[in-house]
Enzyme design. Sequence first.
Site, PDB file in Angstrom:
ATOM      1  N   ARG A 264      56.508  90.491  24.380  1.00 55.50           N
ATOM      2  CA  ARG A 264      56.251  90.336  25.844  1.00 55.50           C
ATOM      3  C   ARG A 264      57.458  91.239  26.605  1.00 55.50           C
ATOM      4  O   ARG A 264      58.678  90.855  26.084  1.00 55.50           O
ATOM      5  CB  ARG A 264      56.301  88.766  26.261  1.00 55.50           C
ATOM      6  CG  ARG A 264      56.272  88.572  27.901  1.00 55.50           C
ATOM      7  CD  ARG A 264      57.674  88.334  28.117  1.00 55.50           C
ATOM      8  NE  ARG A 264      57.718  87.630  29.272  1.00 55.50           N
ATOM      9  CZ  ARG A 264      58.799  87.478  30.203  1.00 55.50           C
ATOM     10  NH1 ARG A 264      60.117  87.923  29.821  1.00 55.50           N
ATOM     11  NH2 ARG A 264      58.976  86.855  31.531  1.00 55.50           N
ATOM     12  N   ASP A 266      60.048  92.124  29.237  1.00 57.55           N
ATOM     13  CA  ASP A 266      60.405  91.345  30.572  1.00 57.55           C
ATOM     14  C   ASP A 266      60.377  92.175  31.886  1.00 57.55           C
ATOM     15  O   ASP A 266      60.943  93.531  31.688  1.00 57.55           O
ATOM     16  CB  ASP A 266      61.735  90.987  30.304  1.00 57.55           C
ATOM     17  CG  ASP A 266      62.522  90.346  31.390  1.00 57.55           C
ATOM     18  OD1 ASP A 266      62.166  89.291  31.588  1.00 57.55           O
ATOM     19  OD2 ASP A 266      63.633  90.904  31.828  1.00 57.55           O
ATOM     20  N   ALA A 267      60.055  91.704  33.050  1.00 56.87           N
ATOM     21  CA  ALA A 267      60.132  92.429  34.232  1.00 56.87           C
ATOM     22  C   ALA A 267      59.953  93.981  34.107  1.00 56.87           C
ATOM     23  O   ALA A 267      61.043  94.623  34.642  1.00 56.87           O
ATOM     24  CB  ALA A 267      61.453  91.966  34.875  1.00 56.87           C
ATOM     25  N   VAL A 268      58.833  94.352  33.930  1.00 53.28           N
ATOM     26  CA  VAL A 268      58.504  95.853  33.690  1.00 53.28           C
ATOM     27  C   VAL A 268      58.792  96.457  35.228  1.00 53.28           C
ATOM     28  O   VAL A 268      58.833  97.812  35.319  1.00 53.28           O
ATOM     29  CB  VAL A 268      57.148  96.289  33.201  1.00 53.28           C
ATOM     30  CG1 VAL A 268      57.339  95.723  31.758  1.00 53.28           C
ATOM     31  CG2 VAL A 268      56.191  95.876  33.972  1.00 53.28           C
ATOM     32  N   GLU A 302      55.539  91.228  31.765  1.00 51.53           N
ATOM     33  CA  GLU A 302      55.840  90.304  33.006  1.00 51.53           C
ATOM     34  C   GLU A 302      55.903  91.605  34.250  1.00 51.53           C
ATOM     35  O   GLU A 302      56.769  92.487  33.684  1.00 51.53           O
ATOM     36  CB  GLU A 302      57.261  89.634  33.082  1.00 51.53           C
ATOM     37  CG  GLU A 302      57.571  88.935  34.173  1.00 51.53           C
ATOM     38  CD  GLU A 302      59.052  88.282  34.477  1.00 51.53           C
ATOM     39  OE1 GLU A 302      59.047  87.191  34.874  1.00 51.53           O
ATOM     40  OE2 GLU A 302      59.694  88.831  33.681  1.00 51.53           O
ATOM     41  N   ASP A 400      61.413  80.748  33.647  1.00 49.50           N
ATOM     42  CA  ASP A 400      61.846  81.219  34.714  1.00 49.50           C
ATOM     43  C   ASP A 400      61.763  80.193  35.826  1.00 49.50           C
ATOM     44  O   ASP A 400      62.486  79.854  36.644  1.00 49.50           O
ATOM     45  CB  ASP A 400      61.425  82.447  35.353  1.00 49.50           C
ATOM     46  CG  ASP A 400      62.068  83.547  34.806  1.00 49.50           C
ATOM     47  OD1 ASP A 400      63.172  83.496  34.575  1.00 49.50           O
ATOM     48  OD2 ASP A 400      61.319  84.682  34.510  1.00 49.50           O
ATOM     49  N   ASN A 404      65.227  78.519  36.730  1.00 44.16           N
ATOM     50  CA  ASN A 404      65.838  79.299  37.842  1.00 44.16           C
ATOM     51  C   ASN A 404      65.830  78.232  39.107  1.00 44.16           C
ATOM     52  O   ASN A 404      66.280  78.560  40.385  1.00 44.16           O
ATOM     53  CB  ASN A 404      65.117  80.408  38.405  1.00 44.16           C
ATOM     54  CG  ASN A 404      65.486  81.743  37.468  1.00 44.16           C
ATOM     55  OD1 ASN A 404      66.732  81.558  37.132  1.00 44.16           O
ATOM     56  ND2 ASN A 404      64.497  82.528  37.175  1.00 44.16           N
TER      57      ASN A 404
END
Length: 607
Positions: A264, A266-268, A302, A400, A404
């Site tokens: 997975r 992260d935050a592409v 993501e 998250d 968060n």
Amino acid sequence: MRRRHEMPFGAEVGEEGVRFALWAPAADGVELALEGGETLPMSRGEDGLYTLTTSLALPGDRYNYRVASADGGHEVPDPASRYQPGDVHGPSEVVDPEGFEWEDGGWQGKPWEEAVLYELHVGTFSPEGTFAGVEGRLDYLMQLGITGIELMPVADFPGGRNWGYDGVLPFAPDSGYGRPEDLKSLVQAAHERGLMVFMDVVYNHFGPEGNYIGLYAPQLFTDRHQTPWGAAINFDDEGSRWVRELFVHNALYWLEEYHLDGLRLDAVQEIHDDSDKHFPRELAERVKQGPGRGRHVHLVLENDDNAASLLRGHGVDGGGPGHDAQWNDDLHHSLHRAATGESGGYYAEYPNPINSLGRCLAEGFAFQGEPSSFRGGAPRGEPSAGLAPTSFVAFSQNHDQIGNRAFGERLAHLAKPEAARAVAAIYLLAPQIPMLYMGEEWAASSPFLFFCDFEPGLAPLVTEGRRGEFSTFPEFADPAIRERIPDPAAEETFLRSKLDWSELEEDKHRGWLNLYRGLLRLRKEVIVPRLAGTSGGGEYRLLGERGLAVRRTLGDGSRLALVANLSDEPLRLAEPESLGRAVFSTHPEATEDELPAWYAGWRLEEG
């Protein structure tokens, strides 16, 4: 069976000894320093790649690189280290990956439509907080109905506790969780039980402590792009060829040497790349050409940009190189606002959560190019109705969305039990790929808080910054209230986030567990066998203000329908929604013309 991934850098054990390679284009020279032994000069080659092959090093030996520079030089760990026994500032260890004997040669993975993911944090999932601790709970996960575990990042991070997104040595499993052999044992044990293993990888930034690469390879970063963490990782500027290879090989390394079933990313949206082939596309191609040729290997994104074009099967690519799915934040936000009523922050973008939920279930994303007020009015997303529902990962909680929050509350802490039950029934039986967050299935009482263990000079700044993030929220305007936000640097914050497995002995928690087990059993028996070949495009309509009906044709020609009432009041229907046979209902006693409060029911008509 032995497995290794050959890399152009790092320490590679071979017949003539160990070959060491470090890309250090800004260095005036590099030496290999063997702990308790020799210091040997390395030869500079193309683009500043320093290499040395020596028979003086053996598996198990520890080493550093001594990098000469105008300021006197530095002794640094190997950025491609396979293991860091003394954490990120210590020496690296030579690891022979062929020293582990694999016994899962017949494992070919699972088709994507069979995936039921379970995201977990290794350090807080079990009392041990180790890879072995996860391995000890695999039978429980199998009995729950999970088909794949997803590990939050394990790449070596500074200190003894961290979410994992502050990693700085991307090839080394964190020594606090165990040795490389322990992670391989976990993967093998999962495969023996028919479970896939996924891992989060972070290719958009490095953590704030322990990243030495910039000292001798400043081309790792570029000022052409900026991210929330500063200068972007360099995927398209001078020297980017080596940077791209570093991360491509990292992905291939986890998939081949550790026999993982998927990654997975992260935050592409923070992977900035103006070259002809955007890095995530190149990565997908290299994975498909490599480990993906002979077995099921899955890539999940993501991506706040909702870029449907990065997903497999988009448009005319016919399922060619692309990522299997994306985390569907839109669906989460819609479910969360509907269940809790929260409307602050990004939840404000979903003023009619029932409508946006319907669009997510029928078409994938809620935002498919519409302007986003949370992002300053910029358009967000691409059309997604043409994608199969399995192109989206559905969840009601993840690290998250819990961590968060200031106090790390889970959905069970925020929503009425009947609302949480309806939410579970919707996303666990929907044709999208479901993902649970550890402990969700028994409504765990423990929060999941933000925690870290940085060096003394950095830790207070992180604590101050964490509390400052919430200063703009009305409920945290009072500094005294902000002081109550748990200190990320305190060990107690980490310990509070550990799951309490003894709760499973309590009736309340067992009831939730039985609900989840029952829903996942239904998914396996009724939904999954019909998912292969499901194409894009469902339909939905609103039933009053808080009711929803969604229909979708599945791959075998059957039709699946959801009817839901996500409100505190019963909903009377002028035209009852009836289709085929009942699959599941939160209220089995409900009639077709009146839906009780917080009702979710699924029906199926055979093709």
